[in-house]
Design an enzyme around this catalytic site. Sequence first.
Site, mmCIF file in Angstrom:
data_model
loop_
_atom_site.group_PDB
_atom_site.id
_atom_site.type_symbol
_atom_site.label_atom_id
_atom_site.label_comp_id
_atom_site.label_asym_id
_atom_site.label_seq_id
_atom_site.Cartn_x
_atom_site.Cartn_y
_atom_site.Cartn_z
ATOM 1 N N GLY A 9 0.834 -1.190 0.000
ATOM 2 C CA GLY A 9 0.000 0.000 0.000
ATOM 3 C C GLY A 9 0.870 1.240 0.000
ATOM 4 O O GLY A 9 1.993 1.229 -0.510
ATOM 5 N N CYS A 10 0.365 2.285 0.596
ATOM 6 C CA CYS A 10 1.095 3.553 0.641
ATOM 7 C C CYS A 10 2.461 3.364 1.294
ATOM 8 O O CYS A 10 2.557 2.851 2.410
ATOM 9 C CB CYS A 10 0.274 4.574 1.426
ATOM 10 S SG CYS A 10 1.114 6.143 1.640
#
Length: 169
Positions: A9-10
């Site tokens: 993810g981020c």
Amino acid sequence: MERAIFAGGCFWCMVQPFEEQAGILSVRSGYTGGHVPNPSYEQVCSKTTGHTEAVEIIFDPSLISYSDLVELYWAQTDPTDAFGQFEDRGDNYRPVIYYTDERQREIAERSKQSLQASGRFDQPIVTSIEPAEPFYLAEDYHQGFYQKNPQRYAQSSAIRHQFLEEHWQ
């Protein structure tokens, strides 16, 4: 020294858990797995380059093993979500363990099988395990984001932290 690359993810949320470990020499945010050389954040966010946001970890294997890093990686992600992580959606946020050699691939595959067999999750473990591709360093403002922008980091990672507490603590 060895290198590990993880997409979860981020990338802002993937740095701190690894930086806190003994034996970690550096954790850098960047992009990998795509078809455009040296992409910008804006290009990656456009979802046209094929890259994922990832972290590159340089570590001392005499102090922390690759296997330990893989276990820590799982505990930062939702391994049942192939289409992003938490509020971040799309291929550029998909979870991937990128291996740099056959030994890393075997460790990652065994760990994934073990996690699936554990019954911790009702759904299949869908995190990809793929060969490492060129890693392009993200822009300076992304490096050490949690330290430079603690309030924004806390806001952007709240949903992730809630999930991690519910499933990994």
